[in-house]
Each structure stands twice: as C-alpha cells, then as structure tokens.
Scaffold this active site. Sequence first.
Site, PDB file in Angstrom:
ATOM      1  N   LYS A  30       0.853  -1.190   0.000  1.00 22.88           N
ATOM      2  CA  LYS A  30       0.000   0.000   0.000  1.00 22.88           C
ATOM      3  C   LYS A  30       0.887   1.238   0.000  1.00 22.88           C
ATOM      4  O   LYS A  30       1.774   1.372   0.849  1.00 22.88           O
ATOM      5  CB  LYS A  30      -0.925   0.004   1.213  1.00 22.88           C
ATOM      6  CG  LYS A  30      -1.965   1.112   1.167  1.00 22.88           C
ATOM      7  CD  LYS A  30      -2.881   1.048   2.372  1.00 22.88           C
ATOM      8  CE  LYS A  30      -4.023   2.048   2.219  1.00 22.88           C
ATOM      9  NZ  LYS A  30      -3.568   3.423   1.964  1.00 22.88           N
ATOM     10  N   ASP A  32       1.697   5.421   0.056  1.00 26.30           N
ATOM     11  CA  ASP A  32       1.224   6.634   0.726  1.00 26.30           C
ATOM     12  C   ASP A  32       1.473   7.818  -0.196  1.00 26.30           C
ATOM     13  O   ASP A  32       2.455   8.542  -0.062  1.00 26.30           O
ATOM     14  CB  ASP A  32       1.951   6.811   2.054  1.00 26.30           C
ATOM     15  CG  ASP A  32       1.291   7.861   2.947  1.00 26.30           C
ATOM     16  OD1 ASP A  32       0.168   8.297   2.608  1.00 26.30           O
ATOM     17  OD2 ASP A  32       1.891   8.241   3.958  1.00 26.30           O
ATOM     18  N   GLU A 176       3.320   1.622   4.752  1.00 35.28           N
ATOM     19  CA  GLU A 176       1.968   1.987   5.162  1.00 35.28           C
ATOM     20  C   GLU A 176       1.048   0.793   5.322  1.00 35.28           C
ATOM     21  O   GLU A 176       0.171   0.788   6.189  1.00 35.28           O
ATOM     22  CB  GLU A 176       1.351   2.969   4.158  1.00 35.28           C
ATOM     23  CG  GLU A 176       0.059   3.554   4.687  1.00 35.28           C
ATOM     24  CD  GLU A 176      -0.686   4.388   3.661  1.00 35.28           C
ATOM     25  OE1 GLU A 176      -1.676   5.023   4.044  1.00 35.28           O
ATOM     26  OE2 GLU A 176      -0.298   4.395   2.490  1.00 35.28           O
TER      27      GLU A 176
END
Length: 328
Positions: A30, A32, A176
């Site tokens: 994931k 950011d 993240e």
Amino acid sequence: MTLPLVPPMLATPGRLPPAAQDERWAYETKQDGQRVMVYLPGDGNVLLRARSGEDITAAYPELRPLGGALGTTPAVLDGEVLALDERGRADFQLLQSRMGLAHAPARAARRAARVPVHLVLFDVPFLGESLMRQPYVRRRGRLEELGLAGPHWSTPGAMTGHGAEALAATREHGLEGLVCKRLDSVYEPGVRSRAWIKIRNMRAEDVIIGGWLPGKGRLTGLPGAVLVGQRAGGRLRYVGGVGTGWSEAERTELAELLRAAVSSRCPFDPVPRIPDARWVLPRLVGEVSYSTRTRAGMLRQPSWLRLRPDLTPEESAADLPEGSGSGG
C-alpha cells in the site's frame, strides 16, 4: 483515439483473506501518495487525472516523458504518485509540497527540481481496448509485459499468496500497509470493492490529554476531539487532535473527566494555535493508534483506543525525541 474516462477502482478496508483462500489473492504494498489515472493517447502526450477527475498533469512535469513510453499504443494506467525520502520510502508530507500546483506550472517545475516524484503503476484497465472485464491476474500480466520502468516511474511486483508474510514484511520495513487483490477480480471503475482489500499498518502509543475541542451537532456538549501531547525534553509537546474511535458511552465518560480537569492554562509547550481549544490539567493518559508521524512529530490519522487509568502522566511510556513536536 479518444480514451475512455476511467474513475479508479477503490479498495475496502478489511483484514487478510482466510488462509484457505490465500492462493486466490495477490498482495501489493500500500503506497502513501496521490492516486492517479494516467492517460496515454499514443501521440506522445500524457494526461494525469486525480481520483476526483481533476487534470493534475501540470503539477508533475517530470512525468511528461511517460507519454512516449508505449509508442502509438493507447492506454489508461492506474497508479500512485509518491515523493520519496532519503531512505527511499514514500513521505506524504513531502508530496504535499507538490500537490495543488496543477494551475501553477512554473512553481511546479521549481518544486520538481527540489522534490522529484515517482509514479508506481499497478493496473491497466485499457490497452488498445478495454481490459476492465478481464481478471486482475491477466491485467497484471499485461502491465508487467509493458516493461514500464523509467527515471520517474516503475511497476513494483505483486506477490500471489503468502499474505501473512507480505503484511509482516510491510510492518518490518515501516511501510503503510498492504492491498489484497482477488486474482479473478474485474476492474470496477469508481467502485469501492470487496475484491480489493486494504490493510493499513497502525501503531499505538500512550498520550497525555491537554485539552479538547467542543463537539458540534449531535456532539454538542461533548468533546469533538481531544488534544494530546507527549513528553520531550521535559516539556509536554502537542502531537495532534484525536476525534474518532469512541463509542457514545466512552465519549460521555470522557466529557465528565475533562470537565473535572478544566484549567485556564495551556499545558503544551509551545502553545499550539488552535481556535476554540479548551485546556485541562495534563493528568489523563490515553492510548491512540496512528499510521505515521509527520517530520514535526505530529500523529497522522490518529484514532482513540482507550483511557489508561492505570498510568499517571509520569509513568506514561510516550516520549518524543528532542526536537520533535509542533507549535501548531
């Protein structure tokens, strides 16, 4: 050719798929950053649209050469624009200095020289024809075959299966979180789908309550947010406001405790500039979760976990390194 407008498919917050289904899912880091849809009409140009649909091409001039990366093949790519810190990790605070400059190309060019961005690509809903009804695993294969790797863009790998190990690796490296994508999932433009699941790595720490903000609407008479700090260099430094995570009963209980601790003096040093703040004696300790910290030591995306009546402010484990914290 005229490319179709494709709103990005969105992931639903959740947990890892069951272990028995692990091999049916792919796992991606994931990121950011700022979500973008990249439009390559095949004539050397490039158009970047934010999740809102806004044209943000001019904000990122270093991505213009991507327009010729696929020759005359028209494509729509899905990805995320990142700003990387000195360790090569995404830093949203750095990226904020680049966002919002789509209508100021001269400023964008100057910022690009100081804070260059990197585009990571993870899907291709259109490549000469629509691929949106094809399964993720096939779209991902087509994307990787394109070999899109350049000075300011890349196609990070995805792992099939081994979700628990992938999530543990993101935590170990301070990333993240993880996005889980079902291998047979079609591309659902603009839909927050259960076929994509996002898991954000959250940290938890003790904080000291130094104030609160009055709630509005249905929260009138109750705290809308508490203002919290942590110790640094013998001072209580403000690290942010926390406005989520309570049940109604917990918020009511907290309101009573705050009223009993009311003070005319701000306990934070330096005093943050917060309109309508109400100050309290810094004697209540709580535990909050958060994603990351800003460079100034502020908590990002904090959420309330619980009061810690078993701890006094002196016993709280929360402690900032000297130099962290913010004056607001």
